[in-house]
Scaffold this motif. Structure first.
Motif, mmCIF file in Angstrom:
data_model
loop_
_atom_site.group_PDB
_atom_site.id
_atom_site.type_symbol
_atom_site.label_atom_id
_atom_site.label_comp_id
_atom_site.label_asym_id
_atom_site.label_seq_id
_atom_site.Cartn_x
_atom_site.Cartn_y
_atom_site.Cartn_z
ATOM 1 N N THR A 46 -13.568 -41.063 16.172
ATOM 2 C CA THR A 46 -14.485 -40.443 15.211
ATOM 3 C C THR A 46 -13.708 -39.760 14.093
ATOM 4 N N ILE A 47 -12.631 -39.070 14.457
ATOM 5 C CA ILE A 47 -11.790 -38.438 13.432
ATOM 6 C C ILE A 47 -11.199 -39.491 12.504
ATOM 7 N N TRP A 48 -10.764 -40.615 13.067
ATOM 8 C CA TRP A 48 -10.196 -41.698 12.256
ATOM 9 C C TRP A 48 -11.247 -42.279 11.316
ATOM 10 N N VAL A 49 -12.461 -42.498 11.799
ATOM 11 C CA VAL A 49 -13.523 -43.053 10.955
ATOM 12 C C VAL A 49 -13.920 -42.067 9.865
ATOM 13 N N SER A 50 -13.827 -40.761 10.159
ATOM 14 C CA SER A 50 -14.199 -39.761 9.155
ATOM 15 C C SER A 50 -13.257 -39.760 7.960
ATOM 16 N N LEU A 51 -12.104 -40.355 8.093
ATOM 17 C CA LEU A 51 -11.145 -40.441 6.989
ATOM 18 C C LEU A 51 -11.308 -41.730 6.183
ATOM 19 N N GLN A 52 -12.381 -42.474 6.474
ATOM 20 C CA GLN A 52 -12.586 -43.759 5.812
ATOM 21 C C GLN A 52 -13.913 -43.779 5.066
ATOM 22 N N HIS A 53 -13.981 -44.680 4.125
ATOM 23 C CA HIS A 53 -15.278 -45.043 3.546
ATOM 24 C C HIS A 53 -15.765 -46.246 4.333
ATOM 25 N N ARG A 54 -16.764 -46.030 5.170
ATOM 26 C CA ARG A 54 -17.246 -47.096 6.042
ATOM 27 C C ARG A 54 -18.766 -47.086 6.017
ATOM 28 N N ASN A 55 -19.316 -47.914 5.173
ATOM 29 C CA ASN A 55 -20.764 -48.042 5.029
ATOM 30 C C ASN A 55 -21.135 -49.494 5.284
ATOM 31 N N LEU A 56 -22.046 -49.716 6.227
ATOM 32 C CA LEU A 56 -22.432 -51.082 6.577
ATOM 33 C C LEU A 56 -23.150 -51.794 5.448
ATOM 34 N N LEU A 57 -23.659 -51.038 4.475
ATOM 35 C CA LEU A 57 -24.341 -51.648 3.334
ATOM 36 C C LEU A 57 -23.369 -51.993 2.212
ATOM 37 N N ASP A 58 -22.118 -51.620 2.356
ATOM 38 C CA ASP A 58 -21.115 -51.873 1.330
ATOM 39 C C ASP A 58 -20.348 -53.144 1.690
ATOM 40 N N GLU A 59 -20.376 -54.107 0.808
ATOM 41 C CA GLU A 59 -19.692 -55.365 1.090
ATOM 42 C C GLU A 59 -18.179 -55.243 1.007
ATOM 43 N N GLY A 60 -17.676 -54.145 0.443
ATOM 44 C CA GLY A 60 -16.240 -53.984 0.297
ATOM 45 C C GLY A 60 -15.517 -53.681 1.594
ATOM 46 N N GLY A 61 -16.245 -53.374 2.654
ATOM 47 C CA GLY A 61 -15.641 -53.065 3.934
ATOM 48 C C GLY A 61 -15.131 -51.638 3.991
ATOM 49 N N ALA A 62 -14.365 -51.343 5.016
ATOM 50 C CA ALA A 62 -13.861 -49.987 5.243
ATOM 51 C C ALA A 62 -12.471 -49.838 4.640
ATOM 52 N N TYR A 63 -12.225 -48.657 4.100
ATOM 53 C CA TYR A 63 -10.893 -48.349 3.566
ATOM 54 C C TYR A 63 -10.706 -46.839 3.605
ATOM 55 N N LEU A 64 -9.443 -46.438 3.638
ATOM 56 C CA LEU A 64 -9.104 -45.027 3.768
ATOM 57 C C LEU A 64 -9.433 -44.256 2.497
ATOM 58 N N VAL A 65 -10.078 -43.113 2.685
ATOM 59 C CA VAL A 65 -10.311 -42.183 1.571
ATOM 60 C C VAL A 65 -9.763 -40.810 1.916
ATOM 61 N N TRP A 66 -9.140 -40.702 3.108
ATOM 62 C CA TRP A 66 -8.555 -39.466 3.602
ATOM 63 C C TRP A 66 -9.602 -38.363 3.691
ATOM 64 N N PHE A 67 -9.494 -37.287 2.929
ATOM 65 C CA PHE A 67 -10.384 -36.137 3.115
ATOM 66 C C PHE A 67 -11.525 -36.102 2.090
ATOM 67 N N ASP A 68 -11.818 -37.239 1.449
ATOM 68 C CA ASP A 68 -12.898 -37.262 0.449
ATOM 69 C C ASP A 68 -14.261 -37.004 1.097
ATOM 70 N N ASN A 69 -14.443 -37.519 2.315
ATOM 71 C CA ASN A 69 -15.721 -37.276 2.996
ATOM 72 C C ASN A 69 -15.934 -35.789 3.267
ATOM 73 N N TYR A 70 -14.870 -35.093 3.638
ATOM 74 C CA TYR A 70 -14.977 -33.661 3.912
ATOM 75 C C TYR A 70 -15.211 -32.874 2.621
ATOM 76 N N SER A 71 -14.567 -33.300 1.525
ATOM 77 C CA SER A 71 -14.789 -32.627 0.243
ATOM 78 C C SER A 71 -16.237 -32.774 -0.187
ATOM 79 N N ALA A 72 -16.775 -33.987 -0.034
ATOM 80 C CA ALA A 72 -18.183 -34.213 -0.392
ATOM 81 C C ALA A 72 -19.107 -33.454 0.549
#
Length: 311
Positions: A46-72
């Motif tokens: 879960t911690i690893w996934v929280s550092l990613q942009h992972r949206n099933l509706l996004d065709e770009g797939g998952a990629y690292l965004v580091w702490f952007d999710n926490y900032s948002a």
């Protein structure tokens, strides 16, 4: 008498030493194995996934965004609203649970007829399906045809739209939680009360202490470990309320916790982000922050309970 070969003796002694040294680790290994598979690995993932942009509706797939999710997340007013609702419901549910459980346990500890039946009855709400409990209580707190409003109308209090207001919705949800879990804590207290030596109460009676004084001066101090335990258990459960607010307002907008998010908890906001918007990176960040907040609040509850018990 035949002599035993020294190498055989050495091997037996070596096996005995190994058994004494390593057998305890083998006995506890299944627990750590199960905990690692079903507890530690999901937490780390879960911690690893929280550092990613992972949206099933996004065709770009998952990629690292580091702490952007926490900032948002920390800039999200809906998240802070859900955390405020969570803390409010924690306070409205945990404190009454412990107080009511102490009172019920004290009553069940007395010598009354059919007390076994009453002891069995207090646990019935806990084994009832949470979905059934929430649906029934949602009907009881209904605005137009609810039994609670009917009783209030008899006393001239008028009808209340329990779902519309923040305070009223929190009270209604808190009543569900308290009704369902008070009996569970009461049985823990009851088992501990029965382990208290009767000689303590006999000595207090000879000293002129009444029942109320004996309860607060003898029973409650001796239940300190159980009170701390139940406070922590209630805190961890009430900080992740999901089913009660979700089913309290069923429908298409159930995940928002009311029309104005007035009773949306952090767990419900996680559900909304993860299972209606399919943003698993953002919802994982919510899960991590909620877990940390639960540990902090549980620690706070432990310190407060310990301080009250020592005074």
């Amino acid at each position: 008498m035949a002599l035993i070969d020294p190498p055989v003796v050495d091997r037996a002694a070596r096996r005995h030493r190994w058994d004494t040294k390593f057998a305890p680790y083998g006995y506890v290994a299944p627990y750590f194995l199960i905990f690692g598979v079903f507890g530690l690995f999901p937490l780390l993932y879960t911690i690893w996934v929280s550092l990613q942009h992972r949206n099933l509706l996004d065709e770009g797939g998952a990629y690292l965004v580091w702490f952007d999710n926490y900032s948002a997340l920390f800039a999200d007013p809906y998240f802070w609203n859900s955390m405020g609702n969570t803390l409010s419901l924690w306070l409205l549910t945990t404190v009454p649970q412990i107080l009511f459980a102490l009172g019920i346990a004290a009553l069940l500890n007395r010598k009354v007829r059919t007390r076994t039946l009453f002891r069995m009855g207090v646990i019935l709400p806990n084994i009832t399906s949470v979905a059934a409990v929430t649906i029934i209580f949602a009907q009881l707190f209904g605005r137009d045809f609810g039994l609670v409003n009917w009783v209030l109308d008899l006393f001239g209090a008028g009808q209340i739209d329990w779902q519309a207001g923040t305070a009223t919705s929190h009270v209604a949800i808190a009543v569900m939680v308290v009704w369902r879990w008070t009996g569970y804590h009461a049985l823990i207290f009851l088992a501990s009360m029965q382990a208290i030596s009767p000689s303590l109460y006999e000595a207090a009676t000879l000293d002129g202490a009444n029942g109320w004084q004996q309860f607060w001066r003898i029973t409650v101090p001796l239940l300190r470990p159980q009170i701390i335990f139940t406070t922590i258990i209630a805190t961890t459960g009430n900080m992740r309320l999901l089913a009660e607010p979700l089913l309290f307002n069923p429908g298409a907008a159930a995940a928002t916790g009311g029309s104005d998010r007035q009773f949306q908890t952090a767990a419900l906001y996680l559900y909304e982000q993860g299972f209606t918007k399919y943003d698993f990176g953002y919802s994982s960040a919510i899960a991590v922050v909620l877990a940390i907040a639960t540990v902090i609040v549980a620690g706070f509850g432990y310190l407060v309970t310990k301080r009250i018990q020592t005074e």
